[in-house]
Design a protein around this motif. Structure first.
Motif, short mmCIF file in Angstrom:
data_model
loop_
_atom_site.label_atom_id
_atom_site.label_comp_id
_atom_site.label_asym_id
_atom_site.label_seq_id
_atom_site.Cartn_x
_atom_site.Cartn_y
_atom_site.Cartn_z
N THR A 322 0.70 -1.27 -0.07
CA THR A 322 0.06 0.01 -0.09
C THR A 322 0.81 1.42 0.12
O THR A 322 0.29 2.38 0.00
CB THR A 322 -0.84 0.11 1.21
OG1 THR A 322 -0.16 -0.09 2.41
CG2 THR A 322 -1.74 -1.12 1.25
N GLY A 323 2.06 1.13 -0.12
CA GLY A 323 3.16 2.28 0.14
C GLY A 323 4.47 2.41 0.48
O GLY A 323 4.80 1.39 0.77
N THR A 336 4.34 8.34 5.21
CA THR A 336 3.84 7.83 4.01
C THR A 336 4.27 9.04 2.90
O THR A 336 3.94 10.08 3.08
CB THR A 336 2.53 7.53 3.86
OG1 THR A 336 2.17 6.38 4.65
CG2 THR A 336 2.14 6.94 2.33
N THR A 339 2.23 6.03 -2.44
CA THR A 339 1.15 4.96 -2.36
C THR A 339 1.27 3.84 -3.56
O THR A 339 0.23 3.03 -3.36
CB THR A 339 -0.33 5.58 -2.52
OG1 THR A 339 -0.42 6.41 -3.94
CG2 THR A 339 -0.45 6.77 -1.48
#
Length: 367
Positions: A322-323, A336, A339
């Motif tokens: 997911t990232g 983060t 993505t």
């Protein structure tokens, strides 16, 4: 070779001043405070996709030799190599390996590499090439149906280890002293007893990592407690430390480690199931893995790969489906920064960082 997690090659120097300056600027910008906006002439550092030409493969094995040279290993017995920074990729897969699942690859340079296939019994194999993948030699085939090899690491061009899930209640360690041309199982007397259900995760080639000539760490999960095992003598004797990453389920634990030296390490993991959350899925150690502290602000989701940024004492990247997350304070906090889906990450001394994952995805950090 998994030396200090991200910088695993031996004897490499900066290839060119231009490449060093360009990527150095990218890494400096990446580790700076996040900007709210970028001017028309600026661009944030980012993963730049490189077309591998193999969308059917998932690459969990990655060995970055330099900004120009990288090797990938994945499903369907696939091995790719680039020598031009990802502009083109050559399929150098071992013949007859289409049924194998390659999960780790350790490259010494553009010509020499060792690749690990995972699985029960004879599905676990090791191959070596000395001519850039034109030919391969099978140097190990597991004949014990109870063994399942997950990861490997090299201390230098000759000495390396591979690890299997527990056999007879202890993790099994395979050793080479000739660069992967031959292997032998090490005695298990110095290995602590495994917990019920404990195993390694063959998710990124980073469940077994080394730093320096003799230190090596092994990541575990699947049991009541996630642990990191440490050996100071190339796998002969080990000590175990609990890691503050949730476990208690076959899908949870520590999936990847990175040590920038014999003292400073990072651990990431979580629960690999996409419908499950992964709180507290990052930890750090400042004493060689004897003790682990949870991140005050952990990665945002399950992460399967981690690497220190080159020539940094505090910055590292963690990747997962997911990232990508970044720390600039040695693993205390993460944020983060991308993505996109990646399974593994690796950085090189000449300031190159690569990532790879599902659907043939591979990228290099650019500014």
């Amino acid at each position: 070779m998994r030396r200090s997690g991200s910088t695993r090659r031996v004897g490499h120097t900066f290839r060119t001043v231009a490449a060093g300056v360009a990527c150095g600027a990218a890494l400096a910008a990446l580790t700076a405070a996040p900007a709210q906006a970028h001017g028309p002439q600026s661009r944030a550092p980012h993963w730049e996709a490189k077309d591998s030409g193999t969308p059917e493969a998932r690459f969990r094995g990655l060995s970055a030799v330099s900004r120009d040279i990288a090797w990938l290993a994945g499903t369907g017995g696939t091995v790719l190599r680039t020598t031009d920074g990802g502009a083109s990729w050559r399929n150098v897969s071992p013949p007859g390996a289409a049924e194998l699942q390659f999960r780790d690859i350790e490259a010494f340079d553009a010509r020499r590499a060792v690749v690990l296939a995972i699985g029960e019994g004879e599905a676990s194999r090791v191959y070596r090439t000395d001519d850039g993948g034109a030919t391969w030699t099978e140097s190990f085939r597991n004949t014990d149906a109870r063994a399942f090899y997950d990861c490997m690491t090299f201390f230098d061009r000759r000495h390396g280890l591979a690890m299997s899930d527990p056999v007879d209640g202890r993790f099994r360690i395979l050793s080479t002293s000739d660069g992967g041309r031959s292997w032998k199982v090490l005695p298990s007397a110095g290995m602590p007893a495994a917990q019920e259900g404990e195993a390694g995760f063959a998710a990124s080639g980073q469940c077994l990592v080394s730093s320096g000539p003799e230190d090596v760490w092994l990541a575990t999960g699947g049991a009541a407690r996630a642990r990191v095992l440490h050996s100071r003598d190339r796998g002969l004797t080990w000590t175990a430390a609990d890691a503050p990453i949730p476990a208690g389920d076959p899908a949870r634990g520590v999936f990847a480690l990175a040590f920038r030296d014999r003292t400073h390490g990072l651990a990431v993991g979580g629960d690999y199931r996409p419908d499950q959350s992964s709180p507290r899925a990052a930890a750090r150690s400042g004493d060689g893995g004897a003790g682990w502290q949870p991140a005050a602000q952990p990665v945002q989701a399950y992460r399967s790969g981690v690497a220190w940024l080159p020539h940094s004492r505090t910055a590292a990247l963690a990747v997962g489906p997911t990232g990508t997350d970044l720390t600039t304070d040695g693993g205390r906090t993460w944020r983060t920064v991308d993505t996109g889906s990646y399974d593994t990450v690796d950085c090189t001394p000449d300031l190159g960082c690569w990532a790879a994952g599902e659907k043939g995805r591979v990228a290099r950090l650019e500014s």
